[in-house]
Write a protein that holds these residues in place. Structure first.
Motif: not given
Ligand SMILES: NC(=O)c1ccc[n+]([C@@H]2O[C@H](COP(=O)([O-])OP(=O)(O)OC[C@H]3O[C@@H](n4cnc5c(N)ncnc54)[C@H](OP(=O)(O)O)[C@@H]3O)[C@@H](O)[C@H]2O)c1
Length: 274
Positions: A164-168, A248-251, A15-28
């Protein structure tokens, strides 16, 4: 600003990686100042079992990616609300739907979801089935030799890549998923022997699979976790109370792309197995 709990773990790190890659400010949120984190995140010290320790971590945060099962979830959520947090994306699990309070895992998932619902914050629940990263349990055996002895050999699980959980989670943190429960799986149900066959292929090793008997499984579980969790997994996988095989088709619905395969996960983590 998003706060990610469990940031050193299988899902939180993604989740941290995906947010950072998207340019979102992220705190762990981390428990140790020297915790290794993916690039792009600032660290904040705190312990989920001690809501009073979370003051600095919660400052200026809009959304929290939250793990379930800590001592005082209502207290922690009250702190989050006071700090101005708007939205919680809770990492729950399939057993929350069972609401079995005599099952320690289902109970902690259920109580966490209840606390979030009652917090007055916007929420999204992620209910992934078993993670592909559970295969990392076999690492000690794979370092010793080419035989993998696995628990619950007859149980198929539509295991999911933590990425994939992180992407969702990232989409839910951005908004538009309020009040929704996302049942999350990978693309296909696999038994442990199927997973070991895929690992053998990916690692280029001739691996032998051995299914543990119920007695052997129980002995191994008892050596590695408290009895209440042993009973919980027994109830799920021997009692058959938890269905982890349904796909499930959710992802794909949430992210617009198909969930990753176990082969893909194994290839991405092959170095860990060498
Ligand atoms: N494995 C599955 O198949 C499965 C299926 C459905 C749901 N789940 C749920 O998913 C959760 C996360 O799984 P995962 O594989 O990502 O976990 P993991 O790799 O074991 O990581 C756990 C994370 O939680 C942090 N943590 C533990 N206790 C903490 C505390 N008191 N305060 C703050 N942080 C704390 C750990 O930090 P440290 O580095 O400080 O230890 C670590 O970052 C599980 O706990 C479970 O509830 C798992």
């Amino acid at each position: 600003m998003f706060l990610v709990t469990g940031a050193t773990g299988n899902v939180g790190a993604e989740v941290v990686s995906a947010l950072a890659k998207a340019g979102e400010p992220v705190r762990a949120l981390v428990r140790r100042p020297d915790a290794a984190l993916p690039d792009g995140a600032e660290a904040a010290l705190g312990d989920l079992n001690d809501p009073g320790s979370l003051g600095d971590a919660l400052k200026g945060v809009d959304g929290v990616f939250l793990l379930a099962g800590y001592h005082d979830m209502p207290g922690m959520l009250a702190r989050a609300r006071e700090a101005g947090v708007r939205r919680i994306v809770l990492l729950s699990g399939g057993s929350a739907a069972l609401a079995k309070m005599d099952n320690a895992v289902s109970a902690y998932m259920t109580l966490a979801e209840r606390a979030v619902r009652e917090s007055g914050l916007e929420w999204t629940f992620l209910r992934p089935r078993a993670f592909m990263s559970n295969a990392l349990r076999w690492l000690p055996q794979l370092r010793e030799g080419d035989t993998v002895r696995a628990q619950f050999p007859e149980v198929p699980v539509a295991c999911i890549d933590p990425a994939d959980i992180a992407a969702v989670a990232v989409r839910a943190l951005a908004g538009g998923h309020e009040g929704r429960i996302h049942e999350l799986t990978g693309p296909v149900a696999l038994r442990p022997a199927d997973q070991v066959a895929v690992l053998a292929e990916v690692l280029g090793r001739d691996l032998e699979f051995v299914g543990l008997s119920d007695e052997e499984t129980r002995a191994e579980l008892e050596a590695s976790m408290p009895r209440e969790y042993v009973e919980a997994f027994w109830d799920f996988y021997v009692g058959g109370t938890l269905d982890e095989a349904t796909v499930y088709p959710t992802v794909a619905e949430v992210t617009g792309r198909q969930p990753g395969t176990f082969a893909g996960w194994a290839a991405a983590h092959a170095d860990a197995f060498r």
